[in-house]
Design an enzyme around this catalytic site. Structure first.
Site, short mmCIF file in Angstrom:
data_model
loop_
_atom_site.label_atom_id
_atom_site.label_comp_id
_atom_site.label_asym_id
_atom_site.label_seq_id
_atom_site.Cartn_x
_atom_site.Cartn_y
_atom_site.Cartn_z
N ARG A 73 -28.60 -12.39 7.92
CA ARG A 73 -29.44 -11.41 8.53
C ARG A 73 -29.79 -10.19 7.89
O ARG A 73 -30.74 -9.61 7.90
CB ARG A 73 -28.46 -10.83 9.77
CG ARG A 73 -29.10 -10.07 10.89
CD ARG A 73 -28.66 -10.17 12.09
NE ARG A 73 -29.24 -9.34 13.16
CZ ARG A 73 -29.02 -7.81 13.20
NH1 ARG A 73 -27.93 -7.36 12.49
NH2 ARG A 73 -29.63 -7.33 14.35
N HIS A 88 -30.19 -18.54 14.09
CA HIS A 88 -29.27 -18.12 15.30
C HIS A 88 -28.56 -19.27 15.77
O HIS A 88 -27.66 -18.88 16.78
CB HIS A 88 -30.13 -17.74 16.33
CG HIS A 88 -30.46 -16.53 16.34
ND1 HIS A 88 -31.69 -15.74 17.28
CD2 HIS A 88 -30.82 -15.71 15.30
CE1 HIS A 88 -31.96 -14.61 16.88
NE2 HIS A 88 -31.52 -14.43 15.78
#
Length: 350
Positions: free
Chosen positions: A67, A225
């Site tokens: 991320r 995700h």
């Protein structure tokens, strides 16, 4: 009397100059997978070892490092538009703007605030959310001891993202190297450039298109995700107010995410296998078990439903497309050549 600075002939000269600038930039500022092969040959292996250790200690760290790379690359990265050049009436200001925005994967997310600059760590997408900075610090320290002033923080983040995915069972890809570090960061750009979890499908497509990605690549990158966790504040509205969510799934989430308070309570983005990089995320979407509003938007009767179905049934297709999209993301307008610097400490400029 015609303006001397932006007469038709000067506009043409300026445009031709910008084309030449771009050609030179593309020729001399290419990233390379072997960038450190002679200047710091052990750099990539050192990063991999440190990432493996960090992920072994805490599997969630793999998602956090991935991320970091995404949030680093998406800020201040934009494509040059020739139509913009032609429409502008102030030649010099166009050139200034182009140069200012020509930075993406530049380690700006790592910079701490200073008296003269508010960085990106306190931006809405990053505040109480972005993490892994200590791991990057550790890697930087190890690499600096091997090759002082050679390996950029931006490259460390890029390699760490790849190695994190691999450590959690995902695909590998060739990370092109040679990025340099920015000397500034932008709170406002972080707030405006990073896609929010509240976006609808059209907003997601636009946000990724602004960075040069197709809708298919957007779906592939969203597959990240399949690992990691999200804070209650980012999915509270979905589990209490939305209808396109599995009722049992929503009820289970409410136990750990009250309607008020508990903003920082965590839930896995992939309810099936949050520490394994697989395609379960897409299968969850098919069952209306997307954690974020933006997740479920990928499978909610819209144009990307078919791509979710494709990735759900074909892990290899997803991992291949994801790896290719990560290479593309890593090339979003990096600083190269003599631009920026090689920070000694990733948290501050030299």
């Amino acid at each position: 009397m015609a303006s001397k600075t932006c007469s038709p002939s000067n506009k043409l000269r300026f445009l031709l100059g910008m084309v030449l600038f771009l050609l030179i930039n593309m020729t001399t500022a290419q990233l390379s997978s072997t960038f450190y092969s002679t200047t710091c040959p052990k750099a990539v292996a050192t990063i991999k070892s440190a990432v493996n250790s960090a992920v072994s200690n805490e599997a969630r760290m793999g998602a956090s490092l991935l991320r970091l790379h995404f949030h680093d690359c998406f800020v201040n990265a934009s494509r040059l538009s020739f139509s913009f050049l032609l429409m502008s009436s102030i030649c010099m200001s166009v050139m200034m703007k182009f140069i200012f925005w020509n930075s993406g994967c530049d380690g700006s997310i790592l910079l701490d605030d200073t008296a003269n600059m508010t960085g990106e760590k306190t931006a809405v997408p990053n505040s109480n959310s972005a993490r892994g900075f200590e791991v990057i610090d550790t890697i930087k320290s190890q690499v600096e001891s091997l090759c002082p002033g050679v390996v950029s923080c931006a490259d460390i983040v890029a390699v760490a993202a790849r190695d994190s995915v691999v450590a959690l069972g995902g695909p590998s890809w060739t990370v092109l190297l040679g990025r340099r570090d920015s000397t500034t960061a932008s709170l406002s750009a972080a707030n405006s450039n990073i896609p929010a979890p509240t976006l609808n499908l059209s907003g997601l497509i636009t946000a990724f298109s602004n960075k040069g990605f197709t809708a298919k690549e957007m779906v592939a990158l969203s597959g990240s995700h399949t690992i990691g966790q999200a804070r209650c504040t980012s999915f509270r509205t979905r589990i209490y107010n939305e209808t396109n969510i599995d009722s049992t799934f929503a009820t289970s989430l409410r136990a750990n995410c009250p309607s008020t308070g508990g903003d920082n309570s965590l839930s896995p983005l992939d309810t099936t296998s949050s520490t394994s990089f697989d395609n379960a995320y897409f299968k969850n979407l098919q069952g209306q078990k997307g954690l974020l509003h933006s997740d479920q938007q990928l499978f909610s009767g819209g144009s990307t439903d078919s791509q979710v179905n494709a990735y759900s049934s074909n892990l290899g297709s997803f991992t291949t497309d994801f790896a290719n999209a990560m290479v593309k993301m890593g090339n979003l307008s990096p600083l190269t050549g003599t631009s920026g610097q090689i920070r000694t400490n990733c948290r501050k400029t030299n």
